[in-house]
Design a protein around this motif. Structure first.
Motif, short mmCIF file in Angstrom:
data_model
loop_
_atom_site.label_atom_id
_atom_site.label_comp_id
_atom_site.label_asym_id
_atom_site.label_seq_id
_atom_site.Cartn_x
_atom_site.Cartn_y
_atom_site.Cartn_z
N LYS A 2 0.82 -1.21 0.00
CA LYS A 2 0.00 0.00 0.00
C LYS A 2 0.85 1.25 0.00
N ASN A 3 2.10 1.08 0.39
CA ASN A 3 2.96 2.24 0.55
C ASN A 3 3.76 2.46 -0.73
N ASN A 5 6.27 4.35 -1.29
CA ASN A 5 7.72 4.37 -1.12
C ASN A 5 8.30 2.97 -1.07
N THR A 6 7.60 2.07 -0.37
CA THR A 6 8.08 0.68 -0.33
C THR A 6 8.10 0.10 -1.73
N ALA B 170 0.01 7.68 -5.98
CA ALA B 170 0.35 8.44 -4.79
C ALA B 170 -0.86 9.23 -4.28
N GLY B 175 -6.91 3.49 0.87
CA GLY B 175 -5.70 2.77 1.22
C GLY B 175 -5.53 1.51 0.42
N THR B 177 -5.13 -1.24 -2.37
CA THR B 177 -4.50 -1.27 -3.69
C THR B 177 -4.81 -2.60 -4.35
#
Lengths: 175, 481
Positions: A2-3, A5-6, B170, B175, B177
């Motif tokens: 979900k992040n 950056n990761t 981004a 939240g 995905t």
């Protein structure tokens, strides 16, 4: 997952790790290779290309010859390169250190050319080979395509300069 | 499109549409159509050149344009491959990736002019590069043939045109995905990195000797797998569950597929250098990575074919235009992965080295998989963006059958023909003209296949352009599906 950056960091590693391990490390391993003498105190190989051959190499690249011709001899046990007379020994990295653009090629519609200069009989044979039984007429002039243009002369000189028939520290010739 | 099941979003299924989607789509219509139309134009040009090169191949003395330097085989074949990959493959995935991530991330493209600018720069640089190849200014590395000044322009254009999916990811409001998003974000990030590094080490600051060949093999595998392959996988992950209205089977495995695909793909390049004068350990790494790539291939096979196998999914897929193309592509990807693993190994790899086999694998990945998926996606997306219907059902049929037969014919001809030629080449007593003679029948199949692919591309273009022209009125509010 979900992040962002990761995700981006992982993808960055997936691109950068192989690049570092394959490309940077082989540059470290091979980057310092230079010419070497075939025997103690002898001349250095690979020889420098004559000026005409350098022009001929540009013709070779410009015509896309690399799409049908390789310039590498595989070791015995892989294919029949040596048995076919493409070379007397396998190609090694040192053979290519002077080449600004390495033209290994990955397709053999025509024969391998790594050693063409060593097996071509004379310059007429080279021109006959360039004509491919009637193609590439734009490189020649005259009624019977007998007058070679400047580019054909340069290309022939380049092809004649191709040879890997000297002894190299990594691939000695059998005496 | 199904509108049920709107409460809660099950895993393994892309989110359903809501009222805002129409605005999302209206925003990206301009850039999408620019990418799409340029993609189809380049596909047409590449298909025409494909027929000419198929006629020329193997017979330099005969074939069309034998006395014309500009159209000599060595230049045409380079132009054809570059146009297919950079013209069709990139433009089409710019369009599809942008659309996909806008959908999945509820992203409104506010600065569409930047994407349009990027698309224009990309296509201008491409045109210039192709003209330079025709004029004789090419490099000797496959897919890096453009003169080096084209590279930086393409890289900047990619950032303008192809980076939006990452922005969309981004800025997504939720939240949650979905697998398609990871693959598109990964592809959009991996390619510019790869391209810049390869440009630097192969063309601008050439590495020493054969290191160029290693860098080049790394570049080609990244381009084919991490850009084209990953983008097409994202589309399959989206369209299968979307159109079937069902969750992906074994979806919990998808993150493993994603990471294993990205982590193994980058190492597979040197498998193409078996027997070359590069360090042995590098060749072995390539072979092993090619075999490891079987992990994501198996997982995607479970995900895709499992989803299609449940509840008569195959027959439903066959009766749906989008899914017919997409599931064709999904099967092709599984075949590609299996072939890639088996034929990476030394014995087989050495046999098929320097034959048409590698071109067959590339055709399997880039055409039978990615291009078919792109076609299927176009049948889904275009009606929504233009608000029109496909003008001719007959042309859709012509498109599918011509393309399917053409792609199967060309892949089989390149693979089997390559295998046979490799067997003969291994025997030093068989001369090259004899090998060429034995392969003449495959050359014939290849030419017919190229004609079929051209017919398919023309049918698709006629249908698509007819539809876009019909709807040239400004985008209407609301969806028509």
């Amino acid at each position: 997952m979900k992040n962002l950056n990761t995700l981006l960091a992982g993808v960055f590693l997936a691109v950068a790790l192989p690049f570092a391990a394959l490309v940077i490390s082989s540059q470290a391993q091979l980057g310092a290779l230079g010419r070497a003498p075939a025997e103690d105190g002898g001349p250095l190989f690979p020889s420098r290309e004559p000026g005409l051959a350098i022009q001929g190499r540009a013709v070779y690249v410009s015509l896309g010859c690399v799409n049908c011709h390789t310039q590498q001899v595989r070791p015995a046990g892989q294919g029949s390169d040596i048995a076919r007379g493409y070379g007397v020994r396998p190609s090694v990295a040192r053979d290519y250190v002077l080449q600004k653009q390495v033209l290994l090629g990955d397709r053999r519609v025509g024969p391998d050319l790594a050693n063409y200069g060593a097996r071509a009989k004379d310059v007429d044979a080279v021109h006959a080979a360039i004509k491919h039984n009637g193609g590439f007429s734009f490189l020649y002039a005259g009624d019977k395509q007998t007058v070679a243009s400047e580019r054909a002369v340069a290309l022939a000189a380049y092809l004649q300069s191709l040879r890997q028939d000297y002894s190299s520290p990594e691939a000695k010739l059998k005496q | 499109m199904t509108q049920d099941n709107r409460s809660g979003r099950p895993q393994g299924r892309p989110p359903e549409g809501d009222a805002r989607l129409s605005r999302v789509e209206a925003q990206l219509r301009g850039p999408f159509l620019l990418f799409f139309v340029s993609a189809v134009v380049w596909l047409l040009v590449a298909s025409v050149l494909g027929v000419i090169t198929a006629l020329q191949q193997g017979s330099l003395a005969a074939g069309p344009f034998r006395d014309c330097e500009v159209f000599s085989y060595g230049r045409l074949v380079a132009v054809q491959r570059n146009l297919f990959v950079y013209g069709w493959g990139f433009n089409a995935f710019f369009a599809l990736n942008l659309w996909l991530l806008s959908q999945l991330s509820r992203f409104e493209l506010r600065n569409g002019w930047l994407a349009t600018l990027g698309g224009a720069a990309w296509n201008l640089a491409l045109t210039y590069g192709v003209a330079q190849i025709f004029a004789g200014h090419q490099n000797g590395f496959g897919l890096l043939e453009f003169p080096r000044e084209v590279g930086p322009v393409l890289a900047v254009a990619f950032l303008l045109a192809g980076f939006w999916p990452i922005v969309a990811f981004a800025r997504r409001p939720t939240g949650h995905t979905f697998a398609s998003q990871w693959f598109v974000v990964g592809a959009s990030f991996a390619f510019p990195l790869t391209y810049l590094l390869a440009q630097l080490l192969v063309l601008w600051q050439p590495a020493s000797g054969v290191v160029q060949a290693i860098a080049h093999s790394w570049f080609v595998s990244n381009l084919l797998l991490l850009w084209i392959g990953a983008s097409a996988l994202a589309a399959v992950y989206y369209f299968l569950p979307k159109v079937l209205g069902r969750t992906i089977s074994g979806y919990y495995l998808a993150p493993v597929a994603f990471w294993s695909f990205f982590f193994f793909a980058g190492w597979t390049g040197p498998a193409a250098l078996l027997g070359s004068p590069v360090p042995l350990w590098i060749q072995s790494v390539g072979v092993v990575a090619g075999a490891m790539l079987i992990v994501p291939v198996i997982i995607t096979a479970i995900n895709f074919h499992g989803t299609l196998s449940a509840e008569s999914g195959w027959s439903r897929a066959w009766n749906d235009t989008t899914l017919r193309f997409v599931s064709f592509g999904a099967v092709a990807f599984t075949l590609f992965g299996l072939l890639n693993a088996v034929f990476g190994f030394r014995g087989y790899n050495a046999t098929v080295r320097f034959t048409s086999f590698a071109a067959g694998q590339e055709q399997l990945l880039a055409y039978a998989f990615a291009t078919m998926v792109l076609f299927g996606a176009a049948y889904f997306v275009l009606p929504r963006l233009t608000g029109a219907l496909w003008p001719s059902a007959k042309l859709v049929h012509v498109h599918f059958w011509a393309t399917a037969l053409g792609v199967i014919g060309s892949v089989v001809a390149l693979l089997v023909g390559g295998w046979q030629a490799g067997k003969q080449l291994a025997d030093a007593s068989v001369s090259l003209p004899q090998v060429a003679k034995a392969g003449a029948a495959w050359q014939y199949v290849l030419t017919v296949s190229a004609v079929l692919l051209l017919v398919g591309a023309v049918a698709f273009a006629l249908n698509a352009f007819g539809m876009i022209l019909k709807s040239s009125a400004p985008a209407s509010e609301g969806r028509h599906d």
